[in-house]
Scaffold this motif. Structure first.
Motif, PDB file in Angstrom:
ATOM      1  N   MET A 243      54.995  43.996  37.882  1.00  0.00           N
ATOM      2  CA  MET A 243      54.518  42.774  37.241  1.00  0.00           C
ATOM      3  C   MET A 243      54.197  43.065  35.777  1.00  0.00           C
ATOM      4  O   MET A 243      53.493  44.028  35.474  1.00  0.00           O
ATOM      5  CB  MET A 243      53.262  42.298  37.966  1.00  0.00           C
TER       6      MET A 243
ATOM      7  N   ILE B 261      52.685  42.191  31.923  1.00  0.00           N
ATOM      8  CA  ILE B 261      51.449  41.570  31.446  1.00  0.00           C
ATOM      9  C   ILE B 261      51.700  40.082  31.234  1.00  0.00           C
ATOM     10  O   ILE B 261      52.625  39.682  30.536  1.00  0.00           O
ATOM     11  CB  ILE B 261      51.018  42.200  30.111  1.00  0.00           C
ATOM     12  N   THR B 262      50.869  39.290  31.832  1.00  0.00           N
ATOM     13  CA  THR B 262      51.036  37.849  31.638  1.00  0.00           C
ATOM     14  C   THR B 262      49.901  37.322  30.798  1.00  0.00           C
ATOM     15  O   THR B 262      48.765  37.774  30.912  1.00  0.00           O
ATOM     16  CB  THR B 262      51.023  37.121  32.988  1.00  0.00           C
TER      17      THR B 262
ATOM     18  N   ALA C 206      47.310  34.305  29.643  1.00  0.00           N
ATOM     19  CA  ALA C 206      46.491  33.409  30.463  1.00  0.00           C
ATOM     20  C   ALA C 206      47.242  32.146  30.817  1.00  0.00           C
ATOM     21  O   ALA C 206      48.038  31.640  30.049  1.00  0.00           O
ATOM     22  CB  ALA C 206      45.218  33.050  29.713  1.00  0.00           C
ATOM     23  N   GLY C 207      46.976  31.662  31.996  1.00  0.00           N
ATOM     24  CA  GLY C 207      47.534  30.380  32.412  1.00  0.00           C
ATOM     25  C   GLY C 207      48.895  30.549  33.038  1.00  0.00           C
ATOM     26  O   GLY C 207      49.638  31.466  32.698  1.00  0.00           O
ATOM     27  N   PRO C 208      49.199  29.678  33.973  1.00  0.00           N
ATOM     28  CA  PRO C 208      50.485  29.774  34.635  1.00  0.00           C
ATOM     29  C   PRO C 208      51.590  29.252  33.723  1.00  0.00           C
ATOM     30  O   PRO C 208      51.363  28.398  32.885  1.00  0.00           O
ATOM     31  CB  PRO C 208      50.313  28.855  35.830  1.00  0.00           C
TER      32      PRO C 208
ATOM     33  N   LEU D  38      49.678  36.658  39.800  1.00  0.00           N
ATOM     34  CA  LEU D  38      48.292  36.443  40.208  1.00  0.00           C
ATOM     35  C   LEU D  38      47.707  35.174  39.594  1.00  0.00           C
ATOM     36  O   LEU D  38      47.062  34.371  40.268  1.00  0.00           O
ATOM     37  CB  LEU D  38      47.479  37.662  39.763  1.00  0.00           C
ATOM     38  N   THR D  39      47.959  35.009  38.300  1.00  0.00           N
ATOM     39  CA  THR D  39      47.413  33.850  37.588  1.00  0.00           C
ATOM     40  C   THR D  39      47.850  32.565  38.256  1.00  0.00           C
ATOM     41  O   THR D  39      47.077  31.621  38.382  1.00  0.00           O
ATOM     42  CB  THR D  39      47.964  33.810  36.149  1.00  0.00           C
TER      43      THR D  39
ATOM     44  N   HIS E 223      46.022  32.048  41.472  1.00  0.00           N
ATOM     45  CA  HIS E 223      44.637  31.658  41.246  1.00  0.00           C
ATOM     46  C   HIS E 223      44.525  30.214  40.780  1.00  0.00           C
ATOM     47  O   HIS E 223      43.648  29.480  41.208  1.00  0.00           O
ATOM     48  CB  HIS E 223      43.982  32.606  40.242  1.00  0.00           C
ATOM     49  N   GLU E 224      45.424  29.847  39.905  1.00  0.00           N
ATOM     50  CA  GLU E 224      45.455  28.462  39.449  1.00  0.00           C
ATOM     51  C   GLU E 224      45.586  27.527  40.654  1.00  0.00           C
ATOM     52  O   GLU E 224      44.854  26.553  40.789  1.00  0.00           O
ATOM     53  CB  GLU E 224      46.643  28.278  38.499  1.00  0.00           C
TER      54      GLU E 224
ATOM     55  N   ILE F 165      42.410  27.316  42.853  1.00  0.00           N
ATOM     56  CA  ILE F 165      41.348  26.433  42.340  1.00  0.00           C
ATOM     57  C   ILE F 165      41.743  24.975  42.554  1.00  0.00           C
ATOM     58  O   ILE F 165      40.940  24.145  42.985  1.00  0.00           O
ATOM     59  CB  ILE F 165      41.085  26.709  40.844  1.00  0.00           C
TER      60      ILE F 165
ATOM     61  N   ILE G 233      35.205  27.685  46.047  1.00  0.00           N
ATOM     62  CA  ILE G 233      35.146  28.026  44.624  1.00  0.00           C
ATOM     63  C   ILE G 233      34.046  29.050  44.366  1.00  0.00           C
ATOM     64  O   ILE G 233      34.249  30.023  43.642  1.00  0.00           O
ATOM     65  CB  ILE G 233      34.938  26.756  43.770  1.00  0.00           C
TER      66      ILE G 233
ATOM     67  N   PHE H  41      35.244  32.452  45.411  1.00  0.00           N
ATOM     68  CA  PHE H  41      36.456  32.967  44.759  1.00  0.00           C
ATOM     69  C   PHE H  41      36.211  34.312  44.061  1.00  0.00           C
ATOM     70  O   PHE H  41      36.973  35.257  44.253  1.00  0.00           O
ATOM     71  CB  PHE H  41      36.995  31.901  43.806  1.00  0.00           C
ATOM     72  N   PRO H  42      35.125  34.446  43.264  1.00  0.00           N
ATOM     73  CA  PRO H  42      34.921  35.739  42.602  1.00  0.00           C
ATOM     74  C   PRO H  42      34.612  36.877  43.579  1.00  0.00           C
ATOM     75  O   PRO H  42      34.678  38.040  43.196  1.00  0.00           O
ATOM     76  CB  PRO H  42      33.713  35.500  41.695  1.00  0.00           C
TER      77      PRO H  42
ATOM     78  N   ARG I  99      37.593  39.716  45.732  1.00  0.00           N
ATOM     79  CA  ARG I  99      38.070  41.036  45.367  1.00  0.00           C
ATOM     80  C   ARG I  99      37.213  42.160  45.965  1.00  0.00           C
ATOM     81  O   ARG I  99      37.584  43.328  45.915  1.00  0.00           O
ATOM     82  CB  ARG I  99      38.089  41.150  43.846  1.00  0.00           C
TER      83      ARG I  99
END
Lengths: 441, 480
Positions: free
Chosen positions: B1, B3-4, B6-8, B101-102, B105-106, B109, B141, B144-145, B148
């Motif tokens: 993967m 580096i992406t 932020a945001g999809p 992953l982003t 996660h998007e 939420i 929500i 969510f944190p 991990r």
């Protein structure tokens, strides 16, 4: 699992990336919030009633009128708007590494900590007007809208305001019905008809509602507790009130209150408003529209919506189908935009660069400054501190506000000369990234 | 993967990947979904708390046996399993393979936010104040944190939240005790008033005052000897608590409730509004976070331990099932016994007991839910009653749809704008109704899933999360 710690330093927003105007406006909003909060810290509640009822040529009345007309809700409004902006900036500036937590994870960790800080502010520092808790919850909704275009964000903001208005109108309808039932019951009584059970109830219900004079027993107890109570006393005194605020009040009102402004703020940011990207004539225009519409509406809101019902609620209920409360959000959006435009214009004109610098320092450590206001004011006013609660006139409270302002402007500037973040910002960041952040410059 | 940022990305290169499914989780979800109705039928059908109090007081009869059994075996336990499965689902959802992953996660939420929205519809449109979708959306929500964390940390977090839950219950009990102490103080004041006044009256008589003067002095004393507003409130507060703990033989509350619930949509809406709002604010804040959160954390941890993948031996499942169920039933039985004492005389109960009857309810529920889940895992392993397993798994796969169907069935059957059976059925009959709903739901789910990939509400949910249309038909999927 946590492989990112060694090589990966999730950098906080770098100094150069900070948008100066955003910090300045946040600084103003942070200081301005105290204008509305100070009565909550140090003024016994019946004071409001006494001022609105009493003669209208006193210093207290004038101070209250000015504060209400120009500032009520607007500073919190600006603060909320910039909280929305902060969310966008936070998510934009992060770089993810493979295997490490995503932006969303950092973001939600940060907000959970914020909620905890809010609980700390309310239950430990004993500031019942805390907004951090509400902001933490609102922020959790914002994430998925961080890339929504400004037009839709505005629609969302307006929708949130509509929810609040709808609720307020429902309450108002209920009040009006109470009044109507009372009038009918009185009429029936005069005509010597036999009253139904409901009519009898209506006869006692409305007068209870109409008598707005605060009960002296409650007021005295409040005064005694706040002025002379120990930390323990005030702590237990506030628990049920804090719980009520954080459950029903947040659910019913404050959540929407914050969210509406956050959406509007994100929309304005998307249009370049807060980042000083628009032309001077646009800012002049928004200033004129904001103040030009906002101040008259706000004046009506105060005069008709606060002073008239304080004089006679019955008269007010009979005259208005719609409560002036419905103007609340409209006026504060306009005024907030006006305030922000004014600040941006002053910034552009470069008249007071030193003040702008100081304000931007205050804004950079807004979180610390917000908590510091709680610490200073509770110590100054409450019984376990200097016991000034209920001892100052309304207008005198603003001497305290000015002192706090001066202190915060100086303190923030000095602090940021030596450190990269405000103390609570540092703590918050360290908790969010679960790693001690560098502090010294 | 790589580096992406932020945001999809707007158009991801990968197709929407399905969530990995576990048969065992589907079965458990199906059981929990059906089981939830066993308790929520009380609120749907108008089996009021006052009637429950009556049965607990009576402690005999067929209805009591039924009620007690259900309270011990089901109350809170089905929601617990539901939360547990939901927690495990969180981890599964977040570990979707082949997707940045982003992006996951998007979607996660969004998924939770739509769940909140569906919850609001369930409460404010379909008028089910007992809804839990809203709470699940919020809790998902909040947690969510925590996704991990490793499995041991999750287990510890679960224990901590369970302890806090117990602490909360004790806190409410302590509040009642405090209310009683304040009440006692007020009664002492009242007694003193009485004593002082009779004393003075006696002295006045001895001193030979004229009768009229004495009368005037008496009335003045009576006027002065009034309680302050706070003393009155303290008095009322305890009296209210005491009254609430007792059986109300006038049944006034029930009558009003029945009348309101058997009226039209608007009136029902008004009537349940406060309860609904309370559930979404106060209940969630005071209890829901711990009640739902602890079990979600348990589910998250158990998934990590491989509980749902049959990674434990049969012996362990058997051990967990037996100890969990037996210990849970013991605690549940104690709870019922002690709440009988409480209802007979709350004051006496308070003087004699340090803790309230439901003090260990969080543990009871934890034990029973774990026991049930282990039992189900064991039965799945033994491979018996496959058809039932299939039916339950189908029900569980479309649990979201089925949850809505329960609301729609029950509101239309019990509320006034439907058939208006609210408060008209006996406890036994309510359970005939429950059995009917169960059968319909299982059959419907099996048939639906023969033709479609997801339940209708699940499909809509996914469609809303992904923001684009996709076909729900099974044939098309196999053609692709």
């Amino acid at each position: 699992m946590e492989t990112y710690t060694a090589q990966y330093n999730p950098a906080p927003v770098a100094q150069t990336d900070r948008i100066k105007t955003v910090d300045i406006i946040r600084g103003v909003a942070l200081l301005g919030i105290l204008l509305m909060n100070i009565p909550g810290f140090g003024f016994n509640w019946d004071g409001w009633y006494n001022i609105l009822h009493g003669p209208h040529d006193t210093k207290d009345y004038n101070a209250m009128a000015i504060i209400s007309i120009f500032f009520e809700g607007t500073m919190r409004g600006l603060f909320s708007m910039l909280f929305g902006v902060g969310m966008i900036l936070f998510t934009q500036n992060k770089v993810e590494l493979p295997g490490g937590p995503s932006v969303a994870e950092f973001y939600y960790r940060r907000l959970l900590w914020l909620v905890l800080f809010g609980l700390f502010n309310a239950f430990i520092l004993l500031w019942f007007g805390d907004i951090l808790y509400t902001y933490g919850l609102c922020g959790m909704v914002l994430y998925v809208f961080r890339k929504t275009n400004p037009k839709w964000l505005l629609v969302l903001g307006i929708a949130c305001m509509a929810v609040v208005m709808f609720k307020k109108q429902l309450n108002w309808n209920e009040t009006r019905e109470q009044r109507r039932n009372y009038v009918e019951a009185v009429k029936a009584q005069k005509e010597k008809k036999e009253l139904t059970g409901e009519q009898n109830a209506a006869l006692t219900q409305w007068p209870g509602r109409e008598n707005q004079k605060p009960d002296s027993a409650f007021m005295n107890r409040n005064l005694r507790t706040m002025q002379q109570g120990s930390y323990q006393n005030i702590f237990t005194y506030w628990i049920p009130k804090n719980v009520r605020f954080e459950t029903f009040d947040v659910y019913d009102n404050w959540f929407w209150d914050g969210l509406a402004m956050m959406f509007v703020g994100m929309a304005l940011f998307g249009l370049g408003f807060f980042s000083n990207r628009l032309s001077t004539s646009t800012y002049t225009m928004s200033l004129l529209i904001g103040y030009g519409l906002g101040i008259p509406i706000s004046w009506i809101y105060f005069k008709q919506g606060s002073v008239v019902p304080a004089a006679s609620l019955a008269h007010y209920v009979d005259s208005f189908r719609v409560n002036h409360e419905l103007l609340y959000d409209i006026r504060r959006v306009l005024l907030s935009v006006g305030h922000a435009s004014l600040i941006l214009l002053i910034y552009r004109s470069k008249i007071v660069p030193w003040l702008m610098k100081a304000l931007s320092n205050v804004g950079q450590m807004a979180f610390s400054n917000y908590l510091m206001q709680s610490i200073i004011c509770t110590w100054f006013f409450f019984g376990y501190g200097f016991e000034f609660y209920g001892k100052l006139h309304f207008y005198q409270l603003y001497y305290v506000v000015f002192s706090v302002w001066v202190f915060q402007l100086i303190f923030s500037s000095v602090w940021l000369k030596y450190f990269r973040f405000g103390p609570f910002e540092w703590l918050w960041r360290s908790l969010t990234y679960w790693k001690k952040q560098p502090m010294k410059r | 993967m790589s580096i992406t940022t932020a945001g999809p990305e707007p158009a991801p290169s990968v197709a929407i990947s399905p969530i990995p499914r576990l048969f065992s989780l589907d079965v458990l979800r199906g059981i929990a979904l059906l089981g939830i109705l066993v308790i929520s039928i009380w609120e749907f059908g108008g089996f009021s708390t006052n009637q429950q109090t009556r049965l607990k007081l009576l402690q005999k009869g067929l209805d009591y046996d039924l009620y007690a059994t259900i309270t011990i075996l089901f109350e809170g336990k089905m929601r617990a399993i539901f939360s547990m499965v939901f927690g495990a689902g969180i981890i599964l959802y977040l570990s979707k393979p082949h997707q940045p992953l982003t992006y996951t996660h998007e979607h996660y939420i969004r998924r939770q936010m739509w769940l909140i929205a569906f919850g609001l519809i369930n409460v404010f449109v379909l008028l089910w104040p007992g809804d839990i979708l809203f709470q699940y959306g919020v809790m998902g929500i909040f947690l969510f944190p925590f996704a991990r964390l490793n499995k041991k940390a999750l287990l510890i977090a679960m224990l901590i939240t369970t302890l806090i839950y117990c602490g909360k219950i004790y806190w409410f009990y302590a509040d009642d005790k405090k209310a009683f102490r304040k009440f006692t103080a007020v009664t002492l004041v009242e007694e003193k008033f009485k004593k002082d006044s009779s004393e003075r009256h006696r002295k006045d008589s001895i001193a030979g005052m004229p009768k009229d003067t004495i009368r005037v002095r008496d009335s003045i004393a009576k006027k002065n000897d009034t309680l302050t507003i706070f003393q009155k409130r303290d008095k009322q507060s305890w009296e209210g608590i005491l009254k609430g703990s007792k059986y109300d033989s006038t049944k006034a509350g029930e009558k009003a409730e029945n009348k309101a619930m058997r009226s039209g949509y608007g009136e029902v809406w008004n009537h349940v509004l406060q309860r609904s709002q309370n559930k979404e604010s106060r209940w969630l804040y005071q209890i829901g976070i711990w009640d739902i959160g602890s079990m979600m954390l348990l589910g998250m941890a158990l998934l990590g331990f491989g509980f749902f993948d049959h990674r434990f031996t049969k012996g362990i499942y058997l051990l967990l099932a037996i100890t969990g169920i037996i210990a849970g039933i013991m605690l549940g039985w104690l709870r019922i016994e002690y709440s009988h004492i409480k209802i007979v005389d709350y004051l006496k109960y308070m003087k004699g007991h340090v803790i309230p009857p439901n003090q260990f309810f969080p543990v009871e529920r934890l034990l029973l839910a774990t026991g049930y889940a282990s039992l189900v895992m064991l039965l799945l392993r033994l491979n018996i009653m496959r058809w039932l397993g299939q039916a339950l798994s189908a029900t569980g796969q479309m649990a979201f749809t089925n949850y809505f169907i329960q609301t729609i069935f029950c509101t239309l059957f019990f509320y006034g704008y439907g058939f208006g059976y609210f408060g008209r059925l006996s406890l036994t009959r309510l359970y005939f109704f429950v059995a009917e709903v169960w059968m319909i739901q299982m059959v419907f789910s099996v048939i639906w899933l023969r033709y479609y990939k997801y339940g209708p509400v699940e499909w809509l949910w996914r469609r809303l999360i992904n923001g684009k249309f996709f076909s729900n038909k099974k044939q098309e999927a196999s053609l692709q």
